[in-house]
Design a protein around this motif. Structure first.
Motif, mmCIF file in Angstrom:
data_model
loop_
_atom_site.group_PDB
_atom_site.id
_atom_site.type_symbol
_atom_site.label_atom_id
_atom_site.label_comp_id
_atom_site.label_asym_id
_atom_site.label_seq_id
_atom_site.Cartn_x
_atom_site.Cartn_y
_atom_site.Cartn_z
ATOM 1 N N ASN A 133 0.796 -1.234 0.000
ATOM 2 C CA ASN A 133 0.000 0.000 0.000
ATOM 3 C C ASN A 133 0.829 1.285 0.000
ATOM 4 N N GLY A 161 -1.096 -2.205 -4.693
ATOM 5 C CA GLY A 161 -0.832 -2.341 -3.267
ATOM 6 C C GLY A 161 0.272 -3.305 -2.909
ATOM 7 N N GLN A 162 0.930 -3.910 -3.923
ATOM 8 C CA GLN A 162 2.027 -4.826 -3.609
ATOM 9 C C GLN A 162 3.188 -4.628 -4.572
#
Length: 312
Positions: A133, A161-162
């Protein structure tokens, strides 16, 4: 059904992978057994008595042999993908499925690549960390600031988010610290044996470039989306040059998945082991593009039944 096939990368391997497929499908056996290696592929894949499967030089040919076996069964049953891609090492499996490499060639190249990467990593105190994030630009700034302590780069753009950073341990740890201060929800150190997909892998890229001069590259019969581009190659991109670049450059998996969405793919098949890519697909494309993971003989049989019913 507009199908794309994604091939898993290093990290999802485990003892026992492919054993039931080897017993169930003659086509799997023929492809799996095609390569000449300097170790017992069956023993390492199916039992791993010496605990070497997680060592890069063993992992890579084992993963590609597994994928070649599944590809052979899919092709024997008339499964035709519109597009192919793979995560890092999985790109070799995608190219094999596309007709660029034979099964024997892909597995032997993977063995060479694994050794070249292990050699390039020797003597480097390395680290990799998954960063959750935080957007790309913010993380890139953290890496830039931390690079005063050594090499650190974003090596994997996995999904929204990764992100994953890698390089020299002190610099990676500093970048993770800065990422937390910049708002990252979590930073998770990963167990790795090398600073993969960073410029520290340049010696492996050089070794691959030399090897590729002796290899025959077949015609690509199905479009492959390449890791270091995040999309299909153009006419001026050569496959050997892209593979040389791939080992020392970021993997743009999120971009690849978004591109598959743009191309109108309606279903994705993940050839394992593992289900990591299925998670990336869900986070990137949402529920509109279902992803089925196949790792076992039972899962493969279920997919083939579904395919045949859809194309009856």
């Amino acid at each position: 059904m507009k199908l794309a096939i994604l091939y898993a990368g290093q990290g999802s391997q485990h003892p026992g992978m492919g054993k039931d497929l080897y017993e169930a499908y003659p086509a799997f056996r023929a492809a799996f057994d095609a390569a000449a290696l300097d170790f017992d592929l069956h023993s390492v894949c199916f039992e791993d008595p010496d605990g070497v499967l997680n060592q890069t030089e063993y992992t890579q040919p084992c993963m590609v042999a597994f994928a070649a076996g599944v590809t052979a069964v899919l092709q024997e049953n008339g499964v035709k993908a519109e597009y192919l891609a793979g995560l890092s090492l999985g790109e070799y499996s995608a190219l094999q499925a596309a007709g660029v490499f034979t099964a024997k060639q892909a597995v032997e190249l993977a063995a060479y690549r694994g050794k070249a990467m292990a050699d390039a990593a020797k003597g480097i105190d390395c680290g990799m960390t998954a960063v959750m994030n935080l957007d790309r630009d913010a993380l890139a700034k953290c890496c830039e600031e931390a690079s005063a302590l050594g090499v650190v780069q974003i090596c994997n753009y996995n999904c929204p988010g990764q992100l994953v950073i890698g390089g020299e341990k002190a610099a990676v740890e500093k970048a993770a610290e800065l990422a937390k201060a910049a708002g990252a929800r979590r930073c998770i150190p990963l167990k790795v044996s090398g600073p993969f997909h960073t410029r520290l892998m340049a010696p492996a890229g050089d070794a691959l470039a030399k090897r590729f001069t002796t290899e025959n590259f077949g015609e690509m019969k199905t479009p492959v989306l390449f890791n270091c581009l995040g999309h299909e190659k153009s006419a001026e991109n050569s496959i050997p040059a892209l593979l040389e670049k791939q080992v020392q450059s970021s993997v743009y998996m999120e971009d690849t998945l978004r591109r598959l969405g743009e191309l109108g793919v309606t279903e994705i098949l993940e050839v394992g082991p593992g289900k990591a890519l299925s998670g990336f697909v869900k986070k990137t494309l949402g529920p509109d593009v279902p992803c089925t993971a196949v790792e076992t003989a039972e899962e493969l049989a279920a997919f083939l039944t579904k395919w045949k019913e859809a194309h009856a």
